[in-house]
Design a protein around this motif. Sequence first.
Motif, PDB file in Angstrom:
ATOM      1  N   ASP A  44       0.828  -1.210   0.000  1.00 29.09           N
ATOM      2  CA  ASP A  44       0.000   0.000   0.000  1.00 29.09           C
ATOM      3  C   ASP A  44       0.859   1.255   0.000  1.00 29.09           C
ATOM      4  N   ASP A  45       1.960   1.244   0.764  1.00 26.71           N
ATOM      5  CA  ASP A  45       2.867   2.395   0.788  1.00 26.71           C
ATOM      6  C   ASP A  45       3.486   2.639  -0.581  1.00 26.71           C
ATOM      7  N   VAL A  46       3.815   1.568  -1.275  1.00 27.90           N
ATOM      8  CA  VAL A  46       4.411   1.690  -2.615  1.00 27.90           C
ATOM      9  C   VAL A  46       3.395   2.288  -3.578  1.00 27.90           C
ATOM     10  N   LEU A  47       2.184   1.778  -3.529  1.00 25.42           N
ATOM     11  CA  LEU A  47       1.164   2.214  -4.480  1.00 25.42           C
ATOM     12  C   LEU A  47       0.694   3.646  -4.240  1.00 25.42           C
ATOM     13  N   THR A  48       0.828   4.151  -3.031  1.00 23.69           N
ATOM     14  CA  THR A  48       0.383   5.517  -2.722  1.00 23.69           C
ATOM     15  C   THR A  48       1.541   6.491  -2.575  1.00 23.69           C
ATOM     16  N   SER A  49       2.734   6.078  -2.912  1.00 23.54           N
ATOM     17  CA  SER A  49       3.917   6.922  -2.757  1.00 23.54           C
ATOM     18  C   SER A  49       3.871   8.144  -3.677  1.00 23.54           C
ATOM     19  N   LEU A  50       4.464   9.230  -3.197  1.00 18.68           N
ATOM     20  CA  LEU A  50       4.583  10.436  -4.028  1.00 18.68           C
ATOM     21  C   LEU A  50       5.646  10.262  -5.107  1.00 18.68           C
ATOM     22  N   GLU A  51       6.520   9.277  -4.928  1.00 17.10           N
ATOM     23  CA  GLU A  51       7.550   8.965  -5.925  1.00 17.10           C
ATOM     24  C   GLU A  51       7.414   7.484  -6.288  1.00 17.10           C
ATOM     25  N   PRO A  52       6.464   7.171  -7.165  1.00 17.55           N
ATOM     26  CA  PRO A  52       6.158   5.756  -7.440  1.00 17.55           C
ATOM     27  C   PRO A  52       7.314   4.958  -8.035  1.00 17.55           C
ATOM     28  N   ASP A  53       8.143   5.582  -8.872  1.00 19.49           N
ATOM     29  CA  ASP A  53       9.258   4.836  -9.470  1.00 19.49           C
ATOM     30  C   ASP A  53      10.273   4.418  -8.410  1.00 19.49           C
ATOM     31  N   ALA A  54      10.617   5.353  -7.522  1.00 15.47           N
ATOM     32  CA  ALA A  54      11.572   5.045  -6.457  1.00 15.47           C
ATOM     33  C   ALA A  54      10.974   4.024  -5.487  1.00 15.47           C
ATOM     34  N   ALA A  55       9.695   4.175  -5.185  1.00 15.26           N
ATOM     35  CA  ALA A  55       9.041   3.236  -4.273  1.00 15.26           C
ATOM     36  C   ALA A  55       9.002   1.837  -4.885  1.00 15.26           C
ATOM     37  N   ALA A  56       8.708   1.755  -6.165  1.00 14.94           N
ATOM     38  CA  ALA A  56       8.659   0.453  -6.837  1.00 14.94           C
ATOM     39  C   ALA A  56      10.046  -0.193  -6.864  1.00 14.94           C
ATOM     40  N   ALA A  57      11.089   0.608  -7.095  1.00 13.13           N
ATOM     41  CA  ALA A  57      12.453   0.076  -7.108  1.00 13.13           C
ATOM     42  C   ALA A  57      12.842  -0.434  -5.722  1.00 13.13           C
ATOM     43  N   ALA A  58      12.503   0.320  -4.687  1.00 16.58           N
ATOM     44  CA  ALA A  58      12.811  -0.104  -3.322  1.00 16.58           C
ATOM     45  C   ALA A  58      12.057  -1.382  -2.970  1.00 16.58           C
ATOM     46  N   TYR A  59      10.811  -1.440  -3.370  1.00 20.09           N
ATOM     47  CA  TYR A  59       9.993  -2.628  -3.101  1.00 20.09           C
ATOM     48  C   TYR A  59      10.560  -3.851  -3.814  1.00 20.09           C
ATOM     49  N   GLU A  60      10.952  -3.669  -5.057  1.00 16.06           N
ATOM     50  CA  GLU A  60      11.529  -4.780  -5.814  1.00 16.06           C
ATOM     51  C   GLU A  60      12.795  -5.298  -5.134  1.00 16.06           C
ATOM     52  N   GLN A  61      13.626  -4.379  -4.649  1.00 20.58           N
ATOM     53  CA  GLN A  61      14.850  -4.790  -3.978  1.00 20.58           C
ATOM     54  C   GLN A  61      14.538  -5.498  -2.662  1.00 20.58           C
ATOM     55  N   LEU A  62      13.502  -5.058  -1.963  1.00 16.25           N
ATOM     56  CA  LEU A  62      13.091  -5.719  -0.726  1.00 16.25           C
ATOM     57  C   LEU A  62      12.609  -7.140  -1.003  1.00 16.25           C
ATOM     58  N   VAL A  63      11.800  -7.284  -2.037  1.00 17.42           N
ATOM     59  CA  VAL A  63      11.208  -8.592  -2.350  1.00 17.42           C
ATOM     60  C   VAL A  63      12.258  -9.558  -2.879  1.00 17.42           C
ATOM     61  N   THR A  64      13.128  -9.091  -3.764  1.00 17.57           N
ATOM     62  CA  THR A  64      14.110  -9.995  -4.373  1.00 17.57           C
ATOM     63  C   THR A  64      15.346 -10.183  -3.510  1.00 17.57           C
ATOM     64  N   GLY A  65      15.607  -9.234  -2.620  1.00 21.62           N
ATOM     65  CA  GLY A  65      16.811  -9.311  -1.803  1.00 21.62           C
ATOM     66  C   GLY A  65      18.047  -8.876  -2.541  1.00 21.62           C
ATOM     67  N   GLU A  66      17.885  -8.393  -3.752  1.00 17.70           N
ATOM     68  CA  GLU A  66      19.025  -7.938  -4.553  1.00 17.70           C
ATOM     69  C   GLU A  66      19.190  -6.441  -4.403  1.00 17.70           C
ATOM     70  N   TRP A  67      20.351  -6.017  -4.010  1.00 16.31           N
ATOM     71  CA  TRP A  67      20.634  -4.598  -3.826  1.00 16.31           C
ATOM     72  C   TRP A  67      21.525  -4.136  -4.944  1.00 16.31           C
ATOM     73  N   ASP A  68      21.050  -3.149  -5.716  1.00 17.40           N
ATOM     74  CA  ASP A  68      21.865  -2.645  -6.824  1.00 17.40           C
ATOM     75  C   ASP A  68      22.609  -1.370  -6.444  1.00 17.40           C
ATOM     76  N   GLY A  69      22.434  -0.931  -5.211  1.00 16.96           N
ATOM     77  CA  GLY A  69      23.149   0.259  -4.743  1.00 16.96           C
ATOM     78  C   GLY A  69      22.447   1.550  -5.045  1.00 16.96           C
ATOM     79  N   ASN A  70      21.321   1.511  -5.701  1.00 13.03           N
ATOM     80  CA  ASN A  70      20.598   2.731  -6.069  1.00 13.03           C
ATOM     81  C   ASN A  70      19.164   2.655  -5.585  1.00 13.03           C
ATOM     82  N   LEU A  71      18.671   3.812  -5.180  1.00 13.77           N
ATOM     83  CA  LEU A  71      17.243   3.964  -4.885  1.00 13.77           C
ATOM     84  C   LEU A  71      16.799   5.309  -5.389  1.00 13.77           C
TER      85      LEU A  71
END
Length: 71
Positions: A44-71
């Motif tokens: 819900d936080d991702v979907l209602t974020s004021l910065e949806p692209d950054a929120a989606a990237a952070a969520y993807e990294q949380l779910v996959t466990g892969e950190w690319d060093g950028n948010l």
Amino acid sequence: MKQPALEAIPSGEYSPAAVAQNDPHLYADVTDLFLLVDPLSYLDDVLTSLEPDAAAAAYEQLVTGEWDGNL
């Protein structure tokens, strides 16, 4: 007995392996905490974020466990 060399990344910060080696209790606490994280609880936080692209990237990294060093 010779102490093993402490592992550190060039910035001087400890890597996860170094933290596990030097402070196993802290490493266990952090690992246990991350095992309690439920990715769906953040959706819900991702979907209602004021910065949806950054929120989606952070969520993807949380779910996959892969950190690319950028948010």
